[in-house]
Every structure is written in C-alpha cells, then in structure tokens.
Write a protein that holds these residues in place. Structure first.
Motif, PDB file in Angstrom:
ATOM      1  N   ASN A  68       0.886  -1.335   0.037  1.00  0.00           N
ATOM      2  CA  ASN A  68       0.080   0.025  -0.102  1.00  0.00           C
ATOM      3  C   ASN A  68       0.788   1.036   0.088  1.00  0.00           C
ATOM      4  O   ASN A  68       0.404   2.199  -0.775  1.00  0.00           O
ATOM      5  N   ARG A  69       1.906   1.155   0.731  1.00  0.00           N
ATOM      6  CA  ARG A  69       2.676   2.446   0.757  1.00  0.00           C
ATOM      7  C   ARG A  69       3.441   2.631  -0.597  1.00  0.00           C
ATOM      8  O   ARG A  69       3.520   3.868  -1.343  1.00  0.00           O
ATOM      9  N   GLY A  70       3.788   1.397  -1.409  1.00  0.00           N
ATOM     10  CA  GLY A  70       4.356   1.638  -2.792  1.00  0.00           C
ATOM     11  C   GLY A  70       3.241   2.328  -3.696  1.00  0.00           C
ATOM     12  O   GLY A  70       3.556   3.124  -4.603  1.00  0.00           O
ATOM     13  N   LEU A  71       2.175   2.035  -3.562  1.00  0.00           N
ATOM     14  CA  LEU A  71       1.187   2.565  -4.283  1.00  0.00           C
ATOM     15  C   LEU A  71       0.690   3.922  -4.042  1.00  0.00           C
ATOM     16  O   LEU A  71       0.731   4.760  -5.069  1.00  0.00           O
ATOM     17  N   GLU A  72       0.604   4.455  -2.868  1.00  0.00           N
ATOM     18  CA  GLU A  72       0.342   5.617  -2.429  1.00  0.00           C
ATOM     19  C   GLU A  72       1.343   6.539  -2.827  1.00  0.00           C
ATOM     20  O   GLU A  72       1.344   7.796  -3.303  1.00  0.00           O
ATOM     21  N   LEU A  73       2.696   6.160  -2.828  1.00  0.00           N
ATOM     22  CA  LEU A  73       3.991   6.935  -3.117  1.00  0.00           C
ATOM     23  C   LEU A  73       3.757   7.317  -4.707  1.00  0.00           C
ATOM     24  O   LEU A  73       4.131   8.309  -5.195  1.00  0.00           O
ATOM     25  N   ALA A  76       0.950   9.679  -5.576  1.00  0.00           N
ATOM     26  CA  ALA A  76       1.345  11.145  -5.131  1.00  0.00           C
ATOM     27  C   ALA A  76       2.390  11.578  -6.269  1.00  0.00           C
ATOM     28  O   ALA A  76       2.928  12.641  -5.696  1.00  0.00           O
ATOM     29  N   GLY A  77       3.130  10.847  -6.863  1.00  0.00           N
ATOM     30  CA  GLY A  77       4.030  11.114  -7.760  1.00  0.00           C
ATOM     31  C   GLY A  77       5.696  11.070  -7.030  1.00  0.00           C
ATOM     32  O   GLY A  77       6.436  11.819  -7.603  1.00  0.00           O
ATOM     33  N   GLN A  78       5.513  10.263  -5.943  1.00  0.00           N
ATOM     34  CA  GLN A  78       6.955  10.156  -5.371  1.00  0.00           C
ATOM     35  C   GLN A  78       7.676   9.095  -5.950  1.00  0.00           C
ATOM     36  O   GLN A  78       8.942   8.679  -5.366  1.00  0.00           O
ATOM     37  N   ARG A  79       7.196   8.031  -6.744  1.00  0.00           N
ATOM     38  CA  ARG A  79       7.485   7.118  -7.540  1.00  0.00           C
ATOM     39  C   ARG A  79       7.204   7.059  -8.690  1.00  0.00           C
ATOM     40  O   ARG A  79       5.977   7.388  -9.122  1.00  0.00           O
ATOM     41  N   HIS A  80       8.015   6.562  -9.547  1.00  0.00           N
ATOM     42  CA  HIS A  80       7.479   6.549 -11.104  1.00  0.00           C
ATOM     43  C   HIS A  80       6.250   5.578 -11.509  1.00  0.00           C
ATOM     44  O   HIS A  80       5.477   5.845 -12.326  1.00  0.00           O
ATOM     45  N   ALA A  81       6.528   4.435 -10.740  1.00  0.00           N
ATOM     46  CA  ALA A  81       5.453   3.311 -11.084  1.00  0.00           C
ATOM     47  C   ALA A  81       5.277   2.243  -9.814  1.00  0.00           C
ATOM     48  O   ALA A  81       6.305   2.510  -8.862  1.00  0.00           O
ATOM     49  N   ALA A  82       4.247   1.520  -9.859  1.00  0.00           N
ATOM     50  CA  ALA A  82       4.160   0.558  -8.937  1.00  0.00           C
ATOM     51  C   ALA A  82       3.701  -0.880  -9.564  1.00  0.00           C
ATOM     52  O   ALA A  82       2.952  -0.841 -10.369  1.00  0.00           O
TER      53      ALA A  82
END
Length: 255
Positions: A68-73, A76-82
């Motif tokens: 869930n953390r990876g998806l929300e990041l 929010a534009g804090q990671r390129h993809a999940a």
C-alpha cells in the motif's frame, strides 16, 4: 531468456526521446513467484516489466516496500510506477500499462474438510473464509461477507491465514493459485502441504497492470513507451514466449 527485439521495438527505441537521466523508480513488494527481490528475474511479473523497460530503452530500479505504501507513493508522484496491481476502484494519479499478469484467485481448503459444491459464492453460506488485509480479491467476495452470507476473518499476511486454515480456525483461504502453492511449498512441511487442495472454480479471474504515476514528471511518456513495448511484443507473438521463459526460470510448470 531470449532477448531478440522485434522490428517494431527497434522503431520505438529509435523514435523515443533520450533516456531519463536516472533510473525510474518502481515500487514493488514480496509476492512470490510474481515479485520478489531474491527471485530469478525479480519474479515473473517484475521480469516482464524489466523486459518491457529494456525494449523501451528505459532504465529502471525496483524498490521493495509494503504494497500500500508503494501504491500511494506512486499515486502522489513520489515513485514513477508500482508493480503490480489489478484495476483499482480509485485510479486517480495512475496509468495502467499491460496487462502484465492474468491470475486465478481460488479457495484453498483442507482435503479432510472440503467446501460444499458451489457454482456461485452465494452457495457458500455459513462458511468462514480467511482473507489478507490490503488485497482487493473481488467486490462480490467482500459484499457477501458484509451482508452476512458467510464470515470473513482478516489476517495481516498470507502465512497467518494458511496457519489458521491448517489449524481448522477457518474453512478456506482466498489467494492467487500460483502464489498459494509457492507459499505453501516454501513455508510448510511436505506433510502439511499434502493436506491442502485448491478449488477448481475460481473466486475471480483478474488482469493486473504496472501502475505508472501520472503525477510525476515524464510519467505519461513513461507509460506510453512501456505500453508501446508491450503492444510490440504482443503483436510479434513473442509475449507468450517471454512469459513462458520467465515461468520456467521461476520453476512454474507449463501447465
């Protein structure tokens, strides 16, 4: 694994803008044999994602974290993809690429306590099912639990649910078929594994996708390039060969 690029892939790479200055960061988690830091190719799904990135001329780096953390990041534009998620009720901030996986969600049960014959989930009234927090499964599965047709007990992880099933505290546990067998074989004795069976009828069958952030700089371009690479593999007929090779390296039988 075969690394031959299709003619269309060469065209895509030639027309694509210069690569990104840094590797794009893809949030993912541990979900063997689909994803996993210590697995061959990072798992069958992440292996396919890596192949798409290679064909698209994009350098990537996987970052392992809670799902869930990876998806929300990413949202929010804090990671390129999940990597990776099925269709979400809220797709805001996300662009789907793929599908990168097709999955059968089934019931695991103990052979000495089989489920009643069923053709729909409503036929399973009165049963108690285990489910893992954070997994969507299907809307119907959760709805019938909420209206009292059957009981749903949640646990923080899949291993806990299998232990509850082995101990007779639940009647069945819902999980992806391949993931379930892999988890049992990796974490339980052969004697314990022999007690389990999986339902022939699926609870649901789902397609899952690489979710690319539309909120991060270049996100739409990343999604377009990766989807073009996917479409090129599919059009060439090579996509199934790539999946078969990844499955073989992960120890998943062809059938």
């Amino acid at each position: 694994m075969k690394r031959t690029l299709t003619a269309l892939s060469f065209v895509l790479m030639a027309l694509a803008p210069a690569g990104f200055a840094d590797p794009i960061r893809i949030a993912t988690g541990e979900y063997a044999p689909m994803t996993g830091e210590a697995l061959p190719n990072g798992g069958v799904v992440n292996g396919l994602v890596a192949r798409l990135a290679e064909d698209a001329g994009i350098e990537i780096a996987f970052e392992y974290m809670p799902w869930n953390r990876g998806l929300e990041l990413t949202r929010a534009g804090q990671r390129h993809a999940a990597s990776y998620w099925s269709d979400l009720a809220d797709q805001s901030g996300l662009i789907e690429v793929g599908p990168v996986s097709s999955e059968r969600i089934v019931f695991f049960y103990r052979k000495d306590k089989p489920l009643p014959e069923w053709t729909s989930l409503g036929d399973l009234a009165g049963q108690t099912f285990g489910a893992t927090l954070g997994y969507p499964y299907s809307e119907e599965f959760w709805a019938l639990g909420e209206n009292g047709t059957y009981n749903i007990q949640t646990a923080p992880n899949d291993i806990s649910n299998f232990k509850k099933l082995l101990g007779g505290r639940i009647d069945a546990f819902v999980i992806d078929e391949l993931v379930g067998w892999d988890m049992l074989n990796q974490n339980f004795s052969p004697e314990d594994v022999a007690q389990f069976a999986a339902s022939e009828m699926p609870v649901t069958e789902t397609l899952a996708y690489l979710q690319v952030s539309s909120e991060i700089e270049g996100g739409a371009d990343i999604a377009a390039r990766l989807q073009a690479a996917y479409d090129a593999l599919q059009a060439s007929g090579e996509l199934e060969a790539v999946k078969t090779a990844l499955n073989s390296e992960a120890g998943i039988p062809a059938n």
